[in-house]
Design a protein around this motif. Structure first.
Motif, PDB file in Angstrom:
ATOM      1  N   LYS A 114       0.877  -1.207   0.086  1.00 20.73           N
ATOM      2  CA  LYS A 114       0.143  -0.042   0.092  1.00 20.73           C
ATOM      3  C   LYS A 114       0.772   1.471  -0.195  1.00 20.73           C
ATOM      4  O   LYS A 114       0.644   2.209  -0.638  1.00 20.73           O
ATOM      5  CB  LYS A 114      -0.991   0.090   1.147  1.00 20.73           C
ATOM      6  N   LYS A 115       1.941   1.154   0.895  1.00 19.91           N
ATOM      7  CA  LYS A 115       2.740   2.457   0.988  1.00 19.91           C
ATOM      8  C   LYS A 115       3.768   2.860  -0.482  1.00 19.91           C
ATOM      9  O   LYS A 115       3.761   3.588  -0.948  1.00 19.91           O
ATOM     10  CB  LYS A 115       3.687   2.121   1.873  1.00 19.91           C
ATOM     11  N   MET A 116       3.898   1.406  -0.837  1.00 23.16           N
ATOM     12  CA  MET A 116       4.861   1.635  -2.097  1.00 23.16           C
ATOM     13  C   MET A 116       4.236   2.056  -3.449  1.00 23.16           C
ATOM     14  O   MET A 116       4.529   2.715  -4.280  1.00 23.16           O
ATOM     15  CB  MET A 116       5.672   0.286  -2.412  1.00 23.16           C
ATOM     16  N   LYS A 117       2.843   1.472  -3.494  1.00 24.59           N
ATOM     17  CA  LYS A 117       1.895   2.099  -4.612  1.00 24.59           C
ATOM     18  C   LYS A 117       1.905   3.634  -4.552  1.00 24.59           C
ATOM     19  O   LYS A 117       1.734   4.407  -5.550  1.00 24.59           O
ATOM     20  CB  LYS A 117       0.597   1.397  -4.473  1.00 24.59           C
ATOM     21  N   LEU A 118       1.873   4.178  -3.165  1.00 24.04           N
ATOM     22  CA  LEU A 118       1.739   5.659  -3.339  1.00 24.04           C
ATOM     23  C   LEU A 118       3.149   6.375  -3.583  1.00 24.04           C
ATOM     24  O   LEU A 118       2.965   7.286  -4.390  1.00 24.04           O
ATOM     25  CB  LEU A 118       1.440   6.079  -1.757  1.00 24.04           C
ATOM     26  N   VAL A 119       4.260   5.706  -3.207  1.00 23.58           N
ATOM     27  CA  VAL A 119       5.506   6.065  -3.653  1.00 23.58           C
ATOM     28  C   VAL A 119       5.714   6.038  -5.099  1.00 23.58           C
ATOM     29  O   VAL A 119       6.258   7.221  -5.546  1.00 23.58           O
ATOM     30  CB  VAL A 119       6.595   5.368  -2.913  1.00 23.58           C
ATOM     31  N   VAL A 120       5.230   5.067  -5.744  1.00 22.85           N
ATOM     32  CA  VAL A 120       5.637   5.017  -7.090  1.00 22.85           C
ATOM     33  C   VAL A 120       4.355   5.683  -8.076  1.00 22.85           C
ATOM     34  O   VAL A 120       4.606   5.630  -9.363  1.00 22.85           O
ATOM     35  CB  VAL A 120       6.166   3.696  -7.602  1.00 22.85           C
ATOM     36  N   ARG A 121       3.280   5.923  -7.384  1.00 19.95           N
ATOM     37  CA  ARG A 121       2.165   6.077  -8.291  1.00 19.95           C
ATOM     38  C   ARG A 121       2.569   7.295  -8.907  1.00 19.95           C
ATOM     39  O   ARG A 121       3.181   8.375  -8.769  1.00 19.95           O
ATOM     40  CB  ARG A 121       1.343   6.813  -7.543  1.00 19.95           C
ATOM     41  N   GLY A 122       2.093   7.365 -10.592  1.00 22.11           N
ATOM     42  CA  GLY A 122       2.548   8.452 -11.454  1.00 22.11           C
ATOM     43  C   GLY A 122       4.056   8.496 -11.902  1.00 22.11           C
ATOM     44  O   GLY A 122       4.425   9.282 -12.755  1.00 22.11           O
ATOM     45  N   CYS A 123       4.708   7.269 -11.756  1.00 22.74           N
ATOM     46  CA  CYS A 123       6.162   7.270 -12.020  1.00 22.74           C
ATOM     47  C   CYS A 123       6.115   6.515 -13.608  1.00 22.74           C
ATOM     48  O   CYS A 123       7.262   6.404 -13.754  1.00 22.74           O
ATOM     49  CB  CYS A 123       6.811   6.747 -11.062  1.00 22.74           C
ATOM     50  N   TYR A 124       5.071   5.951 -14.089  1.00 22.96           N
ATOM     51  CA  TYR A 124       5.305   5.378 -15.381  1.00 22.96           C
ATOM     52  C   TYR A 124       5.680   6.331 -16.277  1.00 22.96           C
ATOM     53  O   TYR A 124       5.151   7.470 -16.565  1.00 22.96           O
ATOM     54  CB  TYR A 124       3.870   4.814 -15.694  1.00 22.96           C
ATOM     55  N   HIS A 125       6.868   6.102 -17.034  1.00 27.32           N
ATOM     56  CA  HIS A 125       7.600   6.861 -18.009  1.00 27.32           C
ATOM     57  C   HIS A 125       7.934   8.251 -17.500  1.00 27.32           C
ATOM     58  O   HIS A 125       7.746   9.359 -18.239  1.00 27.32           O
ATOM     59  CB  HIS A 125       6.630   6.938 -19.077  1.00 27.32           C
ATOM     60  N   GLN A 126       8.285   8.567 -16.566  1.00 26.11           N
ATOM     61  CA  GLN A 126       8.762   9.515 -15.576  1.00 26.11           C
ATOM     62  C   GLN A 126       9.903   9.440 -15.213  1.00 26.11           C
ATOM     63  O   GLN A 126      10.635   8.308 -14.637  1.00 26.11           O
ATOM     64  CB  GLN A 126       7.660   9.981 -14.537  1.00 26.11           C
ATOM     65  N   PRO A 127      10.640  10.576 -14.684  1.00 24.54           N
ATOM     66  CA  PRO A 127      11.890  10.383 -14.086  1.00 24.54           C
ATOM     67  C   PRO A 127      12.044   9.763 -12.995  1.00 24.54           C
ATOM     68  O   PRO A 127      12.911   9.161 -12.338  1.00 24.54           O
ATOM     69  CB  PRO A 127      12.410  11.954 -14.069  1.00 24.54           C
ATOM     70  N   CYS A 128      10.815   9.968 -12.097  1.00 25.09           N
ATOM     71  CA  CYS A 128      10.970   9.159 -10.639  1.00 25.09           C
ATOM     72  C   CYS A 128      10.709   7.620 -10.692  1.00 25.09           C
ATOM     73  O   CYS A 128      10.707   7.081  -9.852  1.00 25.09           O
ATOM     74  CB  CYS A 128       9.688   9.569  -9.949  1.00 25.09           C
ATOM     75  N   ASP A 129      10.831   7.047 -11.937  1.00 25.04           N
ATOM     76  CA  ASP A 129      10.716   5.585 -12.027  1.00 25.04           C
ATOM     77  C   ASP A 129      12.440   5.060 -12.047  1.00 25.04           C
ATOM     78  O   ASP A 129      13.079   4.906 -12.701  1.00 25.04           O
ATOM     79  CB  ASP A 129      10.431   4.881 -13.406  1.00 25.04           C
ATOM     80  N   GLU A 130      12.775   5.291 -10.617  1.00 22.75           N
ATOM     81  CA  GLU A 130      14.029   4.853 -10.153  1.00 22.75           C
ATOM     82  C   GLU A 130      14.236   3.685  -9.287  1.00 22.75           C
ATOM     83  O   GLU A 130      13.191   3.501  -8.882  1.00 22.75           O
ATOM     84  CB  GLU A 130      14.760   6.259  -9.555  1.00 22.75           C
ATOM     85  N   TYR A 131      15.336   3.002  -9.273  1.00 24.23           N
ATOM     86  CA  TYR A 131      15.499   1.883  -8.227  1.00 24.23           C
ATOM     87  C   TYR A 131      15.397   2.587  -6.851  1.00 24.23           C
ATOM     88  O   TYR A 131      16.154   3.772  -6.468  1.00 24.23           O
ATOM     89  CB  TYR A 131      17.003   1.320  -8.455  1.00 24.23           C
TER      90      TYR A 131
END
Length: 515
Positions: A456-473
């Motif tokens: 639940k927490k990680m979904k919030l962290v990565v939400r909106g990161c598809y094809h964005q600079p925030c798609d990071e390890y």
């Protein structure tokens, strides 16, 4: 097999993802500064695992691409209104041409832009599109209506994909094709269009300059479409609802489109990576694992983080390929059939690397037993199910059922079938040429409360990161779910590589093997 199966670890997956998604790879744009690093990393590791070059004496298959970068000073005129690049619209061309334009091209709303005889549906019936520009809804007629009698209801078919829309408008002789973006039926927001359809765009090089395609193709925001219909004295929602019920084509009261697309065009060569562990008894028969190594590079116009690292999409899949290679390499007895890994280029530009491979296969299609594809593996921890995109399409589901049962997991339909995920990754090009292809992984139900809280927490962290600079390890990612899935894929490949079965497509599938 157990030692090989257990050798697939979340820690090793994390090590590979961290490396591949690091800034030094510069977002892994095809032909960009990170490509050679990526290919070297794959070559070094698969040599270490004892894999042999898959293309004669080479690990590489050249893929001739054309890079087209449209100028951002475009202005699109629809009727008497002008619209700005990125903010309102994105226009470009698939032709290898430095100048393409629409000049007073008559606008025709063609509903979903589909010509599908098997569904008794043709939005272009009795319409002469020569010189005209098609205005098209995204997805299928059954998506928002919820009418299961229309195509496959909320489950997207290939007719709902943007790639098909442009292809069909081209076949109809149109000058231009404009898709109306809406977040729900597209399954992604406008920012994905803005980021993915601007900057370098790639196609496969064709000697005819790809003149069979429309001159100009692109997207407009929904509010632009509403204004366009208002100019024509029509209501957008009324005609959208009509298009859900029956084939629809409406001239937009003589309104016309004009735009000039200046582009920089450059021919370049990128590479698919292919490596094989030869089978002991039937080395000419191959199980093929795929994942795409590319992402969308970097954007110097952005403030702050400029690099699209693509950690989830798809450093995780490449990490899965590497772990599979390592696992097969430590088997005491070599499987009867060959194991081949194929890391393809230019997936983000329309599945181009796998499309080129399918059109120019190194392994004959009638010797390709099955394809197992990995794209964006599970970063949310262990789950109780296996989600299958295209569940029921082939007998590979039977192998997956057996492998999943060993993990106390069950098969479910992939989430959000309306997004058409079965048609959005590299396995699709294998399916189109008849090779049974599996695309599965992830799930919905965490195995325990601790995992549920993390998920639940990680979904919030990565939400909106598809094809964005925030798609990071992220070092706190729980990759045990990805580990589960890669172990499943190993189990399936091992079973197929040690028997004589040739999985078949189901009778209801739109794909069939021709052999």
């Amino acid at each position: 097999m157990s030692a090989a199966y257990l050798s697939i670890s979340d820690q090793d997956l994390a090590t590979h993802v961290k490396e591949i998604a690091s800034d030094k790879y510069m977002g892994r744009l095809p032909t960009g500064p990170g490509e050679q690093l990526m290919l070297d990393y794959l070559t070094t590791n698969f040599k270490k695992y004892g894999f042999q070059p898959g293309n004669g004496d080479s690990f590489l298959q050249p893929v001739d691409l054309v890079e087209i970068v449209a100028s951002e000073d475009q202005v699109l005129t629809l009727g008497n209104k002008k619209y700005q690049f990125r903010k309102d619209m994105v226009m470009g061309t698939s032709r290898t041409s430095e100048l393409e334009k629409l000049k007073n091209s008559e606008l025709v709303f063609v509903g979903y832009g589909i010509n599908a005889p098997e569904y008794n549906w043709n939005d272009y019936a009795n319409v002469d599109m020569k010189g005209k520009t098609a205005v098209i809804l995204v997805n299928d007629p059954g998506f928002e209506s919820g009418d299961d009698s229309k195509f496959q209801g909320k489950t997207m078919t290939y007719y709902g994909r943007w790639t098909y829309k442009y292809e069909e408008a081209s076949r109809q002789g149109a000058a231009g094709a404009i898709i109306i973006h809406e977040t729900a039926p597209a399954s992604y927001g406008w920012s994905v269009v803005e980021n993915s359809w601007t900057g370098p765009q790639y196609g496969l090089w064709k000697d005819d300059g790809n003149k069979s395609r429309v001159a100009v193709e692109g997207w407009i925001q929904r509010n632009v479409a509403v204004e366009l219909f208002n100019q024509a004295g029509l209501d957008f929602e009324t005609y959208k609802k009509q298009a859900m019920k029956k084939p629809t084509a409406v001239n937009l009261s003589g309104l016309k489109a004009s735009v000039v697309v200046n582009s920089k065009v450059k021919k370049s060569t990128s590479y698919n990576f292919i490596a094989t562990l030869p089978g002991a008894k039937r080395p000419d028969e191959h199980i093929i694992y795929t994942a795409h190594w590319d992402h969308i590079g970097f954007d110097d116009t952005k403030k702050g983080d400029k690099i699209y690292n693509g950690a989830h999409d798809n450093a995780t899949g490449i990490a899965g390929l590497l772990e599979l290679g390592q696992a097969f390499s430590i088997l005491k007895n070599r499987p009867d059939r060959s194991i081949t890994v194929l890391a393809v280029t230019a997936e983000e530009q329309g599945l181009l690397g796998s499309k080129f491979y399918a059109e120019n296969p190194i392994i004959p299609l009638n010797k390709s037993v099955a394809n197992i594809n990995m794209d964006s593996l599970n970063i949310l921890g262990k789950v109780k199910e296996v989600a299958v995109q295209g569940l029921g399409k082939s007998e590979l589901d039977n192998y997956l059922t057996v492998a999943a049962a060993k993990q106390n997991r069950t098969l479910i339909k992939g989430k959000n079938p309306s997004a058409g995920y079965y048609y959005r990754s590299d396995h699709f090009n294998f399916a189109k040429v008849g090779v049974p292809a599996l695309y599965a992984g992830n799930g919905e139900t965490p195995v325990d409360e601790k995992t549920a809280k993390y998920s639940k927490k990680m979904k919030l962290v990565v939400r909106g990161c598809y094809h964005q600079p925030c798609d990071e390890y992220r070092r706190n990612w729980d990759l045990t779910g990805a580990q589960q899935d890669v172990q499943l894929f190993f189990d399936i490949g091992y079973s197929l590589s040690t028997n004589e079965d040739w999985p078949k497509w189901s009778k209801t599938s739109e794909f069939q093997r021709s052999k």
